[in-house]
Design an enzyme around this catalytic site. Structure first.
Site, PDB file in Angstrom:
ATOM      1  N   SER A   1      14.116  -7.923   7.088  1.00 24.95           N
ATOM      2  CA  SER A   1      14.931  -7.096   6.226  1.00 24.95           C
ATOM      3  C   SER A   1      14.145  -6.715   4.978  1.00 24.95           C
ATOM      4  O   SER A   1      13.019  -7.173   4.772  1.00 24.95           O
ATOM      5  CB  SER A   1      16.166  -7.881   5.776  1.00 24.95           C
ATOM      6  OG  SER A   1      15.775  -8.959   4.909  1.00 24.95           O
ATOM      7  N   ASN A   2      14.782  -5.891   4.155  1.00 24.78           N
ATOM      8  CA  ASN A   2      14.261  -5.578   2.832  1.00 24.78           C
ATOM      9  C   ASN A   2      14.579  -6.734   1.884  1.00 24.78           C
ATOM     10  O   ASN A   2      15.012  -7.799   2.314  1.00 24.78           O
ATOM     11  CB  ASN A   2      14.892  -4.263   2.342  1.00 24.78           C
ATOM     12  CG  ASN A   2      13.943  -3.435   1.483  1.00 24.78           C
ATOM     13  OD1 ASN A   2      13.301  -3.963   0.590  1.00 24.78           O
ATOM     14  ND2 ASN A   2      13.861  -2.143   1.760  1.00 24.78           N
ATOM     15  N   THR A   3      14.373  -6.523   0.598  1.00 29.78           N
ATOM     16  CA  THR A   3      14.657  -7.553  -0.401  1.00 29.78           C
ATOM     17  C   THR A   3      16.164  -7.745  -0.561  1.00 29.78           C
ATOM     18  O   THR A   3      16.964  -6.907  -0.144  1.00 29.78           O
ATOM     19  CB  THR A   3      14.047  -7.162  -1.756  1.00 29.78           C
ATOM     20  OG1 THR A   3      14.599  -5.900  -2.171  1.00 29.78           O
ATOM     21  CG2 THR A   3      12.539  -7.042  -1.672  1.00 29.78           C
TER      22      THR A   3
ATOM     23  N   LYS B   1      14.837   0.299   8.687  1.00 27.89           N
ATOM     24  CA  LYS B   1      14.731  -0.911   7.871  1.00 27.89           C
ATOM     25  C   LYS B   1      16.038  -1.139   7.132  1.00 27.89           C
ATOM     26  O   LYS B   1      16.502  -0.265   6.394  1.00 27.89           O
ATOM     27  CB  LYS B   1      13.566  -0.804   6.881  1.00 27.89           C
ATOM     28  CG  LYS B   1      13.293  -2.122   6.144  1.00 27.89           C
ATOM     29  CD  LYS B   1      11.948  -2.106   5.460  1.00 27.89           C
ATOM     30  CE  LYS B   1      11.620  -3.466   4.849  1.00 27.89           C
ATOM     31  NZ  LYS B   1      10.264  -3.516   4.271  1.00 27.89           N
TER      32      LYS B   1
ATOM     33  N   SER C   1      16.294  -0.198   0.236  1.00 32.65           N
ATOM     34  CA  SER C   1      15.848  -0.649  -1.074  1.00 32.65           C
ATOM     35  C   SER C   1      17.044  -0.704  -2.018  1.00 32.65           C
ATOM     36  O   SER C   1      17.849   0.231  -2.063  1.00 32.65           O
ATOM     37  CB  SER C   1      14.797   0.314  -1.639  1.00 32.65           C
ATOM     38  OG  SER C   1      14.562   0.028  -3.006  1.00 32.65           O
TER      39      SER C   1
ATOM     40  N   ASN D   1      11.620  -7.381  -7.880  1.00 33.70           N
ATOM     41  CA  ASN D   1      11.094  -6.068  -8.264  1.00 33.70           C
ATOM     42  C   ASN D   1      12.219  -5.043  -8.320  1.00 33.70           C
ATOM     43  O   ASN D   1      13.196  -5.136  -7.574  1.00 33.70           O
ATOM     44  CB  ASN D   1       9.977  -5.618  -7.306  1.00 33.70           C
ATOM     45  CG  ASN D   1      10.488  -4.759  -6.167  1.00 33.70           C
ATOM     46  OD1 ASN D   1      10.707  -3.556  -6.332  1.00 33.70           O
ATOM     47  ND2 ASN D   1      10.704  -5.376  -5.006  1.00 33.70           N
TER      48      ASN D   1
ATOM     49  N   GLY E   1      11.582   1.122  -7.566  1.00 32.58           N
ATOM     50  CA  GLY E   1      12.233   2.407  -7.398  1.00 32.58           C
ATOM     51  C   GLY E   1      11.385   3.457  -6.713  1.00 32.58           C
ATOM     52  O   GLY E   1      11.357   4.617  -7.152  1.00 32.58           O
ATOM     53  N   PHE E   2      10.719   3.083  -5.618  1.00 28.56           N
ATOM     54  CA  PHE E   2       9.929   4.040  -4.830  1.00 28.56           C
ATOM     55  C   PHE E   2       8.909   4.794  -5.694  1.00 28.56           C
ATOM     56  O   PHE E   2       8.779   6.025  -5.590  1.00 28.56           O
ATOM     57  CB  PHE E   2      10.836   5.050  -4.118  1.00 28.56           C
ATOM     58  CG  PHE E   2      11.607   4.519  -2.940  1.00 28.56           C
ATOM     59  CD1 PHE E   2      11.372   3.255  -2.422  1.00 28.56           C
ATOM     60  CD2 PHE E   2      12.581   5.307  -2.334  1.00 28.56           C
ATOM     61  CE1 PHE E   2      12.090   2.783  -1.327  1.00 28.56           C
ATOM     62  CE2 PHE E   2      13.303   4.843  -1.236  1.00 28.56           C
ATOM     63  CZ  PHE E   2      13.063   3.578  -0.739  1.00 28.56           C
TER      64      PHE E   2
ATOM     65  N   ASN F   1      13.503   3.983   5.648  1.00 29.73           N
ATOM     66  CA  ASN F   1      13.875   2.944   4.687  1.00 29.73           C
ATOM     67  C   ASN F   1      15.104   3.390   3.901  1.00 29.73           C
ATOM     68  O   ASN F   1      15.008   4.240   3.020  1.00 29.73           O
ATOM     69  CB  ASN F   1      12.699   2.675   3.741  1.00 29.73           C
ATOM     70  CG  ASN F   1      12.991   1.541   2.773  1.00 29.73           C
ATOM     71  OD1 ASN F   1      14.065   0.938   2.789  1.00 29.73           O
ATOM     72  ND2 ASN F   1      12.036   1.252   1.904  1.00 29.73           N
TER      73      ASN F   1
ATOM     74  N   ASP G   1       0.855  -1.187   0.000  1.00 24.11           N
ATOM     75  CA  ASP G   1       0.000   0.000   0.000  1.00 24.11           C
ATOM     76  C   ASP G   1       0.892   1.238   0.000  1.00 24.11           C
ATOM     77  O   ASP G   1       1.009   1.947   0.987  1.00 24.11           O
ATOM     78  CB  ASP G   1      -0.919  -0.020   1.219  1.00 24.11           C
ATOM     79  CG  ASP G   1      -1.974   1.078   1.185  1.00 24.11           C
ATOM     80  OD1 ASP G   1      -2.110   1.741   0.137  1.00 24.11           O
ATOM     81  OD2 ASP G   1      -2.652   1.267   2.209  1.00 24.11           O
ATOM     82  N   LYS G   2       1.503   1.504  -1.142  1.00 27.68           N
ATOM     83  CA  LYS G   2       2.501   2.565  -1.232  1.00 27.68           C
ATOM     84  C   LYS G   2       1.932   3.945  -0.938  1.00 27.68           C
ATOM     85  O   LYS G   2       2.636   4.821  -0.439  1.00 27.68           O
ATOM     86  CB  LYS G   2       3.137   2.562  -2.621  1.00 27.68           C
ATOM     87  CG  LYS G   2       4.057   1.388  -2.893  1.00 27.68           C
ATOM     88  CD  LYS G   2       4.623   1.447  -4.293  1.00 27.68           C
ATOM     89  CE  LYS G   2       5.640   0.349  -4.527  1.00 27.68           C
ATOM     90  NZ  LYS G   2       6.869   0.532  -3.740  1.00 27.68           N
TER      91      LYS G   2
ATOM     92  N   THR H   1       4.920 -10.701  -0.033  1.00 30.45           N
ATOM     93  CA  THR H   1       4.959 -11.507  -1.246  1.00 30.45           C
ATOM     94  C   THR H   1       4.117 -12.764  -1.134  1.00 30.45           C
ATOM     95  O   THR H   1       3.480 -13.181  -2.115  1.00 30.45           O
ATOM     96  CB  THR H   1       6.420 -11.867  -1.588  1.00 30.45           C
ATOM     97  OG1 THR H   1       7.160 -10.653  -1.780  1.00 30.45           O
ATOM     98  CG2 THR H   1       6.507 -12.713  -2.852  1.00 30.45           C
TER      99      THR H   1
ATOM    100  N   GLY I   1      10.075 -13.933   3.587  1.00 33.94           N
ATOM    101  CA  GLY I   1       9.728 -15.337   3.417  1.00 33.94           C
ATOM    102  C   GLY I   1       8.670 -15.867   4.354  1.00 33.94           C
ATOM    103  O   GLY I   1       8.470 -17.087   4.428  1.00 33.94           O
TER     104      GLY I   1
ATOM    105  N   ASN J   1      16.791  -0.508  -5.194  1.00 28.13           N
ATOM    106  CA  ASN J   1      16.326  -0.001  -6.489  1.00 28.13           C
ATOM    107  C   ASN J   1      16.439   1.509  -6.654  1.00 28.13           C
ATOM    108  O   ASN J   1      16.014   2.049  -7.675  1.00 28.13           O
ATOM    109  CB  ASN J   1      14.877  -0.443  -6.710  1.00 28.13           C
ATOM    110  CG  ASN J   1      14.743  -1.951  -6.681  1.00 28.13           C
ATOM    111  OD1 ASN J   1      15.560  -2.656  -7.270  1.00 28.13           O
ATOM    112  ND2 ASN J   1      13.743  -2.462  -5.973  1.00 28.13           N
ATOM    113  N   THR J   2      16.978   2.199  -5.657  1.00 31.86           N
ATOM    114  CA  THR J   2      17.321   3.618  -5.772  1.00 31.86           C
ATOM    115  C   THR J   2      18.834   3.715  -5.684  1.00 31.86           C
ATOM    116  O   THR J   2      19.406   3.393  -4.632  1.00 31.86           O
ATOM    117  CB  THR J   2      16.666   4.445  -4.651  1.00 31.86           C
ATOM    118  OG1 THR J   2      15.242   4.362  -4.771  1.00 31.86           O
ATOM    119  CG2 THR J   2      17.099   5.898  -4.726  1.00 31.86           C
TER     120      THR J   2
END
Length: 359
Positions: free
Chosen positions: A239-241, A211, A173, A110, A113-114, A170, A64-65, A313, A291, A175-176
């Site tokens: 943790s994060n991904t 995080k 991530s 994924n 990228g926020f 956070n 829910d971004k 996930t 997981g 992806n940034t």
């Protein structure tokens, strides 16, 4: 999964992952789907950082971004929900396609990228629910092109402190570009100092969580634990991904760049979490993520040192009734084992997990 859940999953899987995600948000806004019957059991309650959680299972950030459906998520049986990641300015994120299902592994890669609608949109929605019951955390981040990323976090603290049950910083991530560099001790120390100063000046002082990534070596974990302790951060989310790629059964998409989440992340994230518990001691809160797809997995996170657990996930593969099933399973476990509190499990497998090697 029920027949209805299986039919819903089959329908959503006919769409690309990002479209399916949007449809699931729309369904929750409309009061669908209906989760399993919510279980209320005093043995599952957790008091942490001044907050009283009805059960230890939460929805992780990333779903829910834009803070569209936190109350609908709580209605599925979650004890708390975390919205975001939210950045000061709206941003589109990385080019599509950027979400990839690894169905054989019950996992996802994924590189979003926020992508989000920015502070103003999320604040408007959270302000509209102010006074509602239920624990809703807000996960804050920095814009990709920001010239002062720490300032972005300060702005997030000030903006959402009046509405958030807790705030999550956070910096993990993948992806940034450059974001994970903020986990290095010097940058982290400045970030946490400024975040805590911003909270002290805000109109409310919710707990602050950090995080972190699962791709950290022991020396990096030691530095993070030292800064968290020194700056009096309330807790850590582990943790994060992961950017690592454990052995996977899926083919075709495993080489995509981005963060891996889902069942294959359980081992690594739990080891890192247990090591962080060892470093932080017993008093600082830890939320275990990565997981979690069943009651057994959630219980094992607690045994490895988690006070609370989160998932995301696994709902893609198990359906919206999953949180209700997990919480009901926790209640049955307490009954079977004659536990007065689920917290009695915490740290019972800590040494076992902390001593495992990271492959």
């Amino acid at each position: 999964m029920s027949v209805l859940d299986r039919l819903g999953q089959k329908l959503l899987f006919t769409f690309d992952p990002e479209t399916a995600h949007g449809l699931s948000i729309a369904a929750l806004r409309c009061g669908l789907p209906v989760g399993a019957r919510t279980v209320h059991d005093t043995r599952l309650k957790a008091s942490l950082c001044g907050l009283d959680f009805p059960n230890p299972l939460g929805m992780a950030a990333g779903y829910d971004k834009n803070a569209e459906v936190p109350d609908a998520l709580l209605g599925l049986g979650f004890g708390f929900a975390e919205v975001g990641t939210v950045t000061p300015l709206p941003q589109a994120g990385n080019p599509k396609p950027r979400i990839f299902r690894l169905t054989a592994d019950e996992a996802v890669i994924n590189r979003l990228g926020f992508n989000n609608e920015g502070h103003a949109a999320a604040e408007r929605r959270l302000a509209a629910r102010k006074g509602h019951s239920g624990i809703v955390g807000v996960n804050i981040g920095a814009n990709k092109d920001s010239t002062d990323r720490i300032s972005d976090y300060e702005r997030g603290v000030v903006r959402f402190a009046p509405y958030a049950s807790y705030l999550t910083v956070n910096i993990s991530s993948p992806n940034t570009p450059g974001l994970r560099n903020m986990q290095a001790r010097e940058q982290l120390g400045e970030l946490l100092s400024r975040v805590m100063a911003a909270r002290a000046m805000a109109s409310a002082q919710p707990p602050v969580f950090l995080k972190i990534a699962p791709d950290l070596v022991e020396a990096e974990l030691e530095d993070i634990a030292a800064e968290v302790t020194e700056k009096k951060i309330d807790g850590v989310i582990v943790s994060n991904t992961t950017i690592s790629r454990p052995p996977l059964r899926s083919t075709g998409t495993t080489s995509e760049t981005g963060g891996l989440s889902g069942k294959p992340l359980f081992e690594r994230s739990t080891i890192v979490m247990a090591r962080m518990r060892k470093l932080l001691g017993s008093d600082i809160a830890i939320i275990g993520v990565g997981g979690v797809d069943s009651t057994d997995a959630a219980l094992e996170k607690i045994r490895a040192g988690a006070d609370l657990v989160q998932l995301y996930t696994s709902m893609i593969y198990a359906g919206p009734a999953l949180p209700g099933r997990i919480v009901a399973g926790m209640a049955r476990f307490c009954e079977t084992e004659s536990l007065n509190s689920i917290r009695a499990l915490r740290d019972s497998h800590l040494d076992r997990w902390a001593s495992k090697p990271l492959s």
